[in-house]
Design a protein around this motif. Structure first.
Motif, PDB file in Angstrom:
ATOM      1  N   MET A   1       0.838  -1.189   0.000  1.00 58.24           N
ATOM      2  CA  MET A   1       0.000   0.000   0.000  1.00 58.24           C
ATOM      3  C   MET A   1       0.884   1.255   0.000  1.00 58.24           C
ATOM      4  O   MET A   1       1.883   1.316   0.684  1.00 58.24           O
ATOM      5  N   LYS A   2       0.446   2.210  -0.804  1.00 60.48           N
ATOM      6  CA  LYS A   2       1.227   3.444  -0.911  1.00 60.48           C
ATOM      7  C   LYS A   2       0.360   4.624  -0.463  1.00 60.48           C
ATOM      8  O   LYS A   2      -0.786   4.740  -0.881  1.00 60.48           O
ATOM      9  N   ILE A   3       0.909   5.478   0.393  1.00 59.43           N
ATOM     10  CA  ILE A   3       0.152   6.611   0.926  1.00 59.43           C
ATOM     11  C   ILE A   3       0.946   7.903   0.728  1.00 59.43           C
ATOM     12  O   ILE A   3       2.139   7.959   1.022  1.00 59.43           O
ATOM     13  N   GLY A   4       0.274   8.920   0.228  1.00 61.57           N
ATOM     14  CA  GLY A   4       0.928  10.195  -0.029  1.00 61.57           C
ATOM     15  C   GLY A   4       0.694  11.171   1.121  1.00 61.57           C
ATOM     16  O   GLY A   4      -0.404  11.232   1.671  1.00 61.57           O
ATOM     17  N   ILE A   5       1.736  11.918   1.484  1.00 66.39           N
ATOM     18  CA  ILE A   5       1.623  12.896   2.571  1.00 66.39           C
ATOM     19  C   ILE A   5       1.545  14.303   1.975  1.00 66.39           C
ATOM     20  O   ILE A   5       2.457  14.728   1.269  1.00 66.39           O
ATOM     21  N   MET A   6       0.438  14.989   2.235  1.00 66.88           N
ATOM     22  CA  MET A   6       0.237  16.337   1.690  1.00 66.88           C
ATOM     23  C   MET A   6       0.034  17.345   2.814  1.00 66.88           C
ATOM     24  O   MET A   6      -0.465  16.998   3.876  1.00 66.88           O
ATOM     25  N   GLY A   7       0.316  18.584   2.524  1.00 62.54           N
ATOM     26  CA  GLY A   7       0.042  19.627   3.497  1.00 62.54           C
ATOM     27  C   GLY A   7       0.609  20.927   2.983  1.00 62.54           C
ATOM     28  O   GLY A   7       1.358  20.940   1.998  1.00 62.54           O
ATOM     29  N   MET A   8       0.266  22.013   3.641  1.00 59.27           N
ATOM     30  CA  MET A   8       0.841  23.299   3.255  1.00 59.27           C
ATOM     31  C   MET A   8       2.297  23.335   3.742  1.00 59.27           C
ATOM     32  O   MET A   8       2.730  22.437   4.458  1.00 59.27           O
ATOM     33  N   PRO A   9       3.070  24.338   3.367  1.00 54.07           N
ATOM     34  CA  PRO A   9       4.479  24.368   3.777  1.00 54.07           C
ATOM     35  C   PRO A   9       4.639  24.412   5.299  1.00 54.07           C
ATOM     36  O   PRO A   9       3.812  25.008   5.998  1.00 54.07           O
ATOM     37  N   LEU A  10       5.674  23.733   5.773  1.00 54.33           N
ATOM     38  CA  LEU A  10       6.103  23.818   7.178  1.00 54.33           C
ATOM     39  C   LEU A  10       5.032  23.422   8.196  1.00 54.33           C
ATOM     40  O   LEU A  10       4.818  24.090   9.195  1.00 54.33           O
ATOM     41  N   VAL A  11       4.355  22.345   7.893  1.00 54.13           N
ATOM     42  CA  VAL A  11       3.325  21.868   8.827  1.00 54.13           C
ATOM     43  C   VAL A  11       3.795  20.629   9.583  1.00 54.13           C
ATOM     44  O   VAL A  11       3.089  20.117  10.451  1.00 54.13           O
ATOM     45  N   GLY A  12       4.989  20.118   9.204  1.00 49.28           N
ATOM     46  CA  GLY A  12       5.528  18.942   9.876  1.00 49.28           C
ATOM     47  C   GLY A  12       5.386  17.652   9.075  1.00 49.28           C
ATOM     48  O   GLY A  12       5.405  16.556   9.650  1.00 49.28           O
ATOM     49  N   LYS A  13       5.291  17.759   7.751  1.00 47.65           N
ATOM     50  CA  LYS A  13       5.129  16.566   6.911  1.00 47.65           C
ATOM     51  C   LYS A  13       6.349  15.657   6.973  1.00 47.65           C
ATOM     52  O   LYS A  13       6.232  14.451   7.159  1.00 47.65           O
ATOM     53  N   THR A  14       7.528  16.272   6.806  1.00 49.54           N
ATOM     54  CA  THR A  14       8.735  15.447   6.776  1.00 49.54           C
ATOM     55  C   THR A  14       9.040  14.878   8.165  1.00 49.54           C
ATOM     56  O   THR A  14       9.528  13.751   8.292  1.00 49.54           O
ATOM     57  N   THR A  15       8.702  15.634   9.192  1.00 45.18           N
ATOM     58  CA  THR A  15       8.861  15.122  10.561  1.00 45.18           C
ATOM     59  C   THR A  15       7.985  13.871  10.732  1.00 45.18           C
ATOM     60  O   THR A  15       8.435  12.854  11.267  1.00 45.18           O
ATOM     61  N   LEU A  16       6.751  13.946  10.246  1.00 42.86           N
ATOM     62  CA  LEU A  16       5.845  12.793  10.321  1.00 42.86           C
ATOM     63  C   LEU A  16       6.388  11.628   9.486  1.00 42.86           C
ATOM     64  O   LEU A  16       6.394  10.471   9.931  1.00 42.86           O
ATOM     65  N   PHE A  17       6.881  11.950   8.294  1.00 45.80           N
ATOM     66  CA  PHE A  17       7.459  10.926   7.419  1.00 45.80           C
ATOM     67  C   PHE A  17       8.595  10.198   8.143  1.00 45.80           C
ATOM     68  O   PHE A  17       8.676   8.968   8.136  1.00 45.80           O
ATOM     69  N   ASN A  18       9.462  10.973   8.799  1.00 44.77           N
ATOM     70  CA  ASN A  18      10.579  10.368   9.539  1.00 44.77           C
ATOM     71  C   ASN A  18      10.076   9.485  10.673  1.00 44.77           C
ATOM     72  O   ASN A  18      10.590   8.395  10.909  1.00 44.77           O
ATOM     73  N   LEU A  19       9.052   9.977  11.368  1.00 45.55           N
ATOM     74  CA  LEU A  19       8.483   9.211  12.481  1.00 45.55           C
ATOM     75  C   LEU A  19       7.934   7.866  11.979  1.00 45.55           C
ATOM     76  O   LEU A  19       8.134   6.829  12.602  1.00 45.55           O
ATOM     77  N   LEU A  20       7.258   7.902  10.833  1.00 51.46           N
ATOM     78  CA  LEU A  20       6.616   6.690  10.326  1.00 51.46           C
ATOM     79  C   LEU A  20       7.612   5.699   9.742  1.00 51.46           C
ATOM     80  O   LEU A  20       7.452   4.489   9.883  1.00 51.46           O
ATOM     81  N   THR A  21       8.635   6.221   9.062  1.00 54.31           N
ATOM     82  CA  THR A  21       9.525   5.325   8.313  1.00 54.31           C
ATOM     83  C   THR A  21      10.864   5.091   9.001  1.00 54.31           C
ATOM     84  O   THR A  21      11.670   4.299   8.521  1.00 54.31           O
ATOM     85  N   GLY A  22      11.111   5.823  10.100  1.00 53.47           N
ATOM     86  CA  GLY A  22      12.388   5.655  10.794  1.00 53.47           C
ATOM     87  C   GLY A  22      13.554   6.269  10.023  1.00 53.47           C
ATOM     88  O   GLY A  22      14.713   5.971  10.292  1.00 53.47           O
ATOM     89  N   GLN A  23      13.252   7.106   9.041  1.00 50.73           N
ATOM     90  CA  GLN A  23      14.336   7.757   8.300  1.00 50.73           C
ATOM     91  C   GLN A  23      14.729   9.073   8.977  1.00 50.73           C
ATOM     92  O   GLN A  23      14.121   9.485   9.970  1.00 50.73           O
TER      93      GLN A  23
END
Ligand SMILES: Nc1nc2c(ncn2[C@@H]2O[C@H](COP(=O)(O)OP(=O)(O)OP(=O)(O)O)[C@@H](O)[C@H]2O)c(=O)[nH]1
Ligand SMILES: [Mg+2]
Length: 357
Positions: A1-23
């Motif tokens: 399953m593939k899920i896309g992360i969207m949001g306006m600038p500087l809302v914490g998307k990449t922080t969430l991405f890191n939290l979810l994927t351990g990157q």
């Protein structure tokens, strides 16, 4: 399953991405440019841990979710850049809308949460509308005589056009299986399930109080989205601690589980997904399938040969295994279920497929 992360600038998307994927992708107080992150998150499941402790397999395979993290979408972004961002999400089966509630004087952005969610909604509506209009125009201006198929397509697209013009999502149309199939090539964004991730500050997270709470809930309900509260930065920091410490900090936030565990539960529920398991000395593995899938189709997930040569499915209910303590004991108590092709698979079924090719 593939899920896309969207949001306006500087809302914490990449922080969430890191939290979810351990990157450890770079996050910053300044908008990132043109980068796209892709990563795999493991959906930990205590049931798989238990099965592994019983079978001691050579390999244990949890379910996974692939996440795509794009840069912030704002109304002012040039059309070409926006199109590129959207194309990165085209094959996502679901979308996360990250909405920033936390305030931070150093990090710009963080518009009113209603503006944020309305902007994202609007972007999806506009993209789908543009695709519908272009296709309708091409069909209607075609020099050739239209086929029956094409005339039907016009009918469906007109319905879509109406819906989108009313500010409603295509997921709100009562489309038949056949119609959905006809539309599948367009990968419409407003047909994708949406999960709103409310990124709260620690204080908001603890108090469950944040601006526009009721109005947000109302939009989420109206557009049939699911939602999840997170405390992105804090949870990210906790995830990097040693396991015992991690548990203490999660408990302090009144959280039983990690971000990915909570998010995957919401995703499974909202997308109508369940897990079944296959076990053995070689591998214990979780398989993700749609609720209501038949035994023979589930077999096809494991291998097309097993679907083709399907004889029967021998199913142990996870709860029965827990109660009895071993597969042998389940059998002796007469709890092993022998099922044919059309049996409906349930969450937590442990399946041994008999097949012959
Ligand atoms: N206070 C606070 N800051 C956060 C939180 N989540 C993220 N940040 C900070 O906000 C800034 C932006 O975070 P990112 O995760 O890069 O945000 P983004 O949405 O990916 O940003 P773009 O990709 O540039 O649109 C960083 O400085 C983070 O440390 C949070 O929950 N609380
Ligand atoms: Mg980012």
């Amino acid at each position: 399953m593939k899920i896309g992360i969207m949001g306006m600038p500087l809302v914490g998307k990449t922080t969430l991405f890191n939290l979810l994927t351990g990157q450890h992708k770079e996050t910053s107080a300044y908008s990132s440019k043109g980068t796209k992150n892709i990563g795999i998150a493991t959906v930990y499941d205590q049931r798989i841990d238990y099965l592994s402790s019983l079978y001691h397999p050579k390999k244990t395979t949890y379910a996974t979710i692939e996440f795509v993290d794009i840069v912030g979408i704002s109304p002012g972004l040039p059309a070409k850049e926006k199109a590129d961002l959207f194309s990165a999400l085209q094959d996502s089966e679901a979308l996360l809308f990250v909405i920033r509630l936390f305030e931070d004087p150093v990090v710009a952005g963080g518009e009113n949460p209603i503006v944020q969610i309305e902007n994202l909604k609007c972007e999806l509506l506009l993209r789908d509308l543009e695709v519908v209009e272009n296709r309708l125009e091409r069909l209607k201006n075609s020099k050739k005589k239209l086929t029956h198929e094409e005339l039907m397509e016009i009918d469906i697209l007109e319905k879509c056009y109406q819906k989108l013009s009313d500010d409603s999502f295509l997921s709100d149309l009562d489309l038949s299986e056949g119609e959905l199939k006809k539309l599948s090539g367009f990968s419409f964004y407003t047909l994708k399930p949406i999960i709103v991730v409310l990124n709260l500050s620690e204080e908001q997270f603890r108090s469950k109080l944040y601006p526009q709470k009721e109005k947000l809930a109302q939009i989420i309900q109206e557009y049939k989205m699911a939602s999840l509260d997170i405390c992105g930065k804090m949870e990210m920091e906790i995830s990097e601690l040693e396991p015992e410490e991690r548990q203490l900090f999660l408990e302090d936030l009144k959280l039983k589980e990690s971000g990915i565990a909570r998010l995957s539960q919401v995703c499974y529920q909202h997308l109508g997904l369940i897990s079944f398991f296959t076990v053995g000395e070689d591998e214990v593995k979780a398989w993700t399938v749609k609720k209501g899938i038949s035994a023979v189709k589930a077999a096809g997930k494991v291998h097309s040969d097993i679907e083709r040569g399907f004889i029967r499915a021998e199913i142990t209910k996870y709860q029965d295994l827990i109660l009895c303590g071993s597969a042998q004991a389940v059998k002796e108590k007469g709890l092993l279920k022998i099922e044919g092709k059309d049996a409906i698979i349930e969450d937590g079924d442990i399946i041994y497929f008999r097949f012959n090719i």
